[in-house]
Motif scaffolding. Structure first.
Motif, mmCIF file in Angstrom:
data_model
loop_
_atom_site.group_PDB
_atom_site.id
_atom_site.type_symbol
_atom_site.label_atom_id
_atom_site.label_comp_id
_atom_site.label_asym_id
_atom_site.label_seq_id
_atom_site.Cartn_x
_atom_site.Cartn_y
_atom_site.Cartn_z
ATOM 1 N N MET A 1 0.852 -1.202 0.000
ATOM 2 C CA MET A 1 0.000 0.000 0.000
ATOM 3 C C MET A 1 0.883 1.245 0.000
ATOM 4 O O MET A 1 1.715 1.432 0.872
ATOM 5 C CB MET A 1 -0.849 -0.019 1.261
ATOM 6 N N PRO A 2 0.735 2.064 -0.993
ATOM 7 C CA PRO A 2 1.598 3.240 -1.065
ATOM 8 C C PRO A 2 1.112 4.349 -0.131
ATOM 9 O O PRO A 2 -0.081 4.630 -0.057
ATOM 10 C CB PRO A 2 1.456 3.681 -2.523
ATOM 11 N N GLU A 3 2.043 4.922 0.573
ATOM 12 C CA GLU A 3 1.725 6.175 1.268
ATOM 13 C C GLU A 3 1.560 7.264 0.203
ATOM 14 O O GLU A 3 2.039 7.104 -0.917
ATOM 15 C CB GLU A 3 2.863 6.539 2.223
ATOM 16 N N PRO A 4 0.877 8.362 0.550
ATOM 17 C CA PRO A 4 0.831 9.466 -0.411
ATOM 18 C C PRO A 4 2.247 9.815 -0.842
ATOM 19 O O PRO A 4 3.183 9.762 -0.048
ATOM 20 C CB PRO A 4 0.204 10.608 0.395
ATOM 21 N N ALA A 5 2.404 10.117 -2.103
ATOM 22 C CA ALA A 5 3.725 10.293 -2.673
ATOM 23 C C ALA A 5 4.554 11.316 -1.891
ATOM 24 O O ALA A 5 4.086 12.402 -1.589
ATOM 25 C CB ALA A 5 3.585 10.743 -4.121
ATOM 26 N N PRO A 6 5.802 10.935 -1.554
ATOM 27 C CA PRO A 6 6.673 11.841 -0.801
ATOM 28 C C PRO A 6 7.308 12.833 -1.750
ATOM 29 O O PRO A 6 8.240 12.497 -2.462
ATOM 30 C CB PRO A 6 7.718 10.884 -0.233
ATOM 31 N N VAL A 7 6.838 14.034 -1.764
ATOM 32 C CA VAL A 7 7.318 14.957 -2.781
ATOM 33 C C VAL A 7 7.068 16.389 -2.352
ATOM 34 O O VAL A 7 6.103 16.673 -1.640
ATOM 35 C CB VAL A 7 6.602 14.687 -4.134
ATOM 36 N N SER A 8 7.972 17.264 -2.746
ATOM 37 C CA SER A 8 7.696 18.689 -2.573
ATOM 38 C C SER A 8 7.764 19.334 -3.941
ATOM 39 O O SER A 8 8.281 18.760 -4.893
ATOM 40 C CB SER A 8 8.699 19.313 -1.600
ATOM 41 N N VAL A 9 7.228 20.534 -4.014
ATOM 42 C CA VAL A 9 7.127 21.185 -5.313
ATOM 43 C C VAL A 9 8.532 21.467 -5.869
ATOM 44 O O VAL A 9 9.470 21.712 -5.108
ATOM 45 C CB VAL A 9 6.283 22.476 -5.173
ATOM 46 N N SER A 10 8.668 21.360 -7.168
ATOM 47 C CA SER A 10 9.944 21.627 -7.823
ATOM 48 C C SER A 10 10.517 22.955 -7.339
ATOM 49 O O SER A 10 9.878 24.002 -7.428
ATOM 50 C CB SER A 10 9.741 21.668 -9.337
ATOM 51 N N ALA A 11 11.736 22.908 -6.823
ATOM 52 C CA ALA A 11 12.334 24.117 -6.243
ATOM 53 C C ALA A 11 12.459 25.222 -7.277
ATOM 54 O O ALA A 11 12.237 26.399 -6.982
ATOM 55 C CB ALA A 11 13.704 23.780 -5.660
ATOM 56 N N THR A 12 12.794 24.853 -8.497
ATOM 57 C CA THR A 12 12.976 25.886 -9.518
ATOM 58 C C THR A 12 11.649 26.544 -9.868
ATOM 59 O O THR A 12 11.547 27.768 -9.941
ATOM 60 C CB THR A 12 13.592 25.295 -10.792
#
Lengths: 432, 432
Positions: free
Chosen positions: B1-12
């Motif tokens: 079961m995947p956790e919500p995707a671990p990601v932050s907005v593109s820094a650029t």
């Protein structure tokens, strides 16, 4: 560590390309495989795109202000008040749906039958799709009672369902779930704490303008994401443009942030020149409204005529009320098909029609059903002609069925189905 | 079961939008955050896009024949013979890179420093990025020796590295790994059985036309995927167009099939009208070659002028040989920055320049480095002017530094850096 993504090529796109190859090889084929709409670009949209060719900056990840505001207006006119700051535009509603599954996480309930890509996207996102059947004539919305059972069982088995996908109106059945079914689905999703992902890309292709098309966003506004695009109502599949409407409130705001983050890492922003034309379209000026209305009338006329051919051959199907999809069952002909043609299941039926007769259709298994299910999906939206000129003629004809190329296509469907069902006598008596 | 995707907005992209908001609010800002190229669309490409606005069909998932053949020709002219049937076009090279990571599976080695999205995409694909530093002046290519150590250690620890990303020429350093380093990397990847994903989107922005730019596809042809696009050489970020070249042989064919399947489920096909213009561009007619050459000369002139300002302020950086990126180190000023400005690390330095002085830059941490690293990335490709007219003037000027708006921008960088380093006296003596 992820294994390579478990995925096969989109059944509709693969079948479409196979039909295109056969056509180029000189075969006479009727491409009824994909939901691509074979109609021309409206001149006003052509002009907007041509005027926007200088736009080469990325722009904001969720799309520019004009497109987001126009999309909000589009939903408001359909009874869904929308904050433009909670709209995310992307290169098609397909990537938006995929990114939403990533953003929500967990496993995903998908209706059966349903569009070929929901389950495939869930697997790509690392989730397990949980299949829940729909009720007869209520396509696109998992039976709320069975949803409860399936989610409860999945949780007991250690799965973590967090979302349910619905399609209103529905692909592949061309039906519209009733307001009551949608209300029950929304209530069940709330009790089960599921996010509802409501794919409403066919909303403008409901034949009866007075028909009530209920979005789950009306009944579970705090947990429903709505997606749409211009692929179906305006035949702009090749332009790749879609929008998502996130719910207000804490959940919606968190999902919005996650969706934008994912978008920024996967596709950056929607194609800039297309955004400008899409903003114009979502603004729904009179000529666009009329163009969509004409498309809808054409879809209705041709889909119903083809549905009649299926019925005449002995197939059964729920009355089609929207889209250009038919999802007939040949269960009543099961014995005959097995004896006469060696057709034992839906895959065999689709193969027979496609390979033997050039009538490109997809089997029920492409939509998540067992291959035993003796159904196929036929899309009628590519029968309007091969040239711009014919397509315009189809759009403007008082009776499109009198256009010789449409008449020929519909008749060919009838002939093939009659030979399949050995209803030649029945078919000729109907013509007399 | 995947956790919500671990990601932050593109820094650029996030930093770019923050700068745009400040500019709209009336602040004087120098946007040096993203690698967006602030140059106009070439008229020939505008015309091709405008002439293609009727194209509304999806077309083949990997792109149409014209674009794939033109891309193959592009690579062939760079010494990489290419089968058009192994080319996949997509809505930008960014989605192609993401889909490739999904297609390959396993964990991913990324160089440090490297583009903000490789590691984020690896996490979205469910993989763990394995960071391997580059050698000084050899940006974009993980040190082959440390690659071996890191992959061996990761495997011993139960990870499954299956690919390594390289960037030739490099973002963020503006350097080009030497042919020797690339050859060693290719040999190491072969010994370690890693697929090489070679992001070569800056290949046309190498200042010295006689410089040798080595693709790992020359040394490990059976396992190297090359990606590129038109975002950098032709400033078409907002058009979203990229292409991938899959290797010949069994691995390449399998990867191709998986990549096309994933593309079909995530984005269907590249935007049709843009494909037509992109095919023209990849065909490299003389006016496009000249346009790219003019862009390259402009990038070189302005990037070097800004690099001089950094050097004058006491920062150090490897000589920039390609792109419009500078990646200066302020290590020599560490004590001074801490004492005078309370700047303790790269994040603090970027914040000081961006928020105090409107000089939008990104900290080294955005590129995978420790925030202790006292470096920032400055992109000079947005300093060419805010209007089409100024941008054309910049492209055609014999000395772009004599254009007042470019001169003012470069001087402003110098002034801010001088105040940062307290080199006002040095700066004024340099001018006398």
């Amino acid at each position: 560590m992820p294994e390579p993504a478990p995925v096969s090529v989109s059944a509709t796109l693969a079948a479409d390309e196979a039909m295109a190859r056969r056509r180029r090889a000189g075969e006479q084929v009727l491409p009824m495989t994909s939901g691509e709409i074979g109609l021309p670009v409206h001149p006003a949209l052509r002009e907007r795109l041509a005027a926007a060719v200088d736009e080469n900056a990325y722009g904001p990840v969720p799309g520019g202000e004009a497109l987001r505001a126009a999309s909000a207006g589009y939903w408001e006119r359909r009874g869904l008040g929308t904050d433009p700051a909670l709209v995310v535009a992307g290169p098609g509603s397909k990537p938006l749906l995929f990114a939403l599954l990533l953003a929500i996480g967990g496993d995903v309930v998908v209706p059966v039958p349903s569009w070929v890509s929901y389950a495939a996207q869930a697997r790509l996102a690392g989730a397990r799709p949980i299949a829940v059947p729909t009720l007869p004539g209520q396509g696109g919305v998992p039976d709320p009672e069975r949803l409860r059972e399936a989610v409860t069982a999945a949780r007991a088995a250690g799965q973590h369902p967090r979302s349910v996908v619905v399609t209103v109106p529905d692909n592949p059945t061309g039906t519209i779930a009733s307001p009551e079914t949608v209300r029950h689905l929304a209530a069940a999703a709330r009790r089960l704490d599921l996010v509802i992902v409501s794919d409403e890309i066919y909303r403008d292709l409901v034949y009866d303008p007075s028909a009530s098309v209920e979005s789950p966003a009306r009944h579970a506004p705090e947990r429903t994401v709505v997606t749409t695009g211009l692929t179906k109502n305006l035949a702009l599949g090749g332009w790749r443009t879609g929008v998502a409407r996130l719910p207000e409130g804490d959940l919606g705001r968190a999902l919005y942030d996650r969706l934008v983050s994912i978008a920024s890492q996967i596709w950056s922003s929607p194609t800039a020149p297309v955004q400008t034309a899409a903003a114009y379209a979502f603004g729904e000026p009179p000529e666009i409204i009329e163009h969509i209305a004409a498309s809808r009338r054409l879809h209705e006329t041709v889909a119903r005529a083809v549905a009649d051919r299926f019925t005449a051959a002995g197939a059964t199907l729920a009355p089609v009320r929207a889209t250009s999809y038919l999802y007939p069952s040949f269960e009543a002909l099961r014995g005959h098909l097995a004896r006469t043609h060696g057709i034992l299941d839906g895959d065999g039926l689709a193969r027979f029609l496609t390979e033997r007769h050039g009538l490109g259709v997809l089997p029920a298994s492409a939509f998540g059903e067992s291959r035993q299910v003796l159904r196929i999906r036929a899309a009628t939206s590519r029968l309007y002609g091969d040239t711009e000129e014919r397509r315009w003629a189809a759009l403007t004809a008082p009776d499109p069925l009198e256009l010789p190329w449409i008449r020929a296509a519909v008749d060919r469907v009838g002939t093939v189905l009659a030979s399949l069902a050995d209803t030649a006598s029945l078919s000729s008596s109907a013509q007399s």
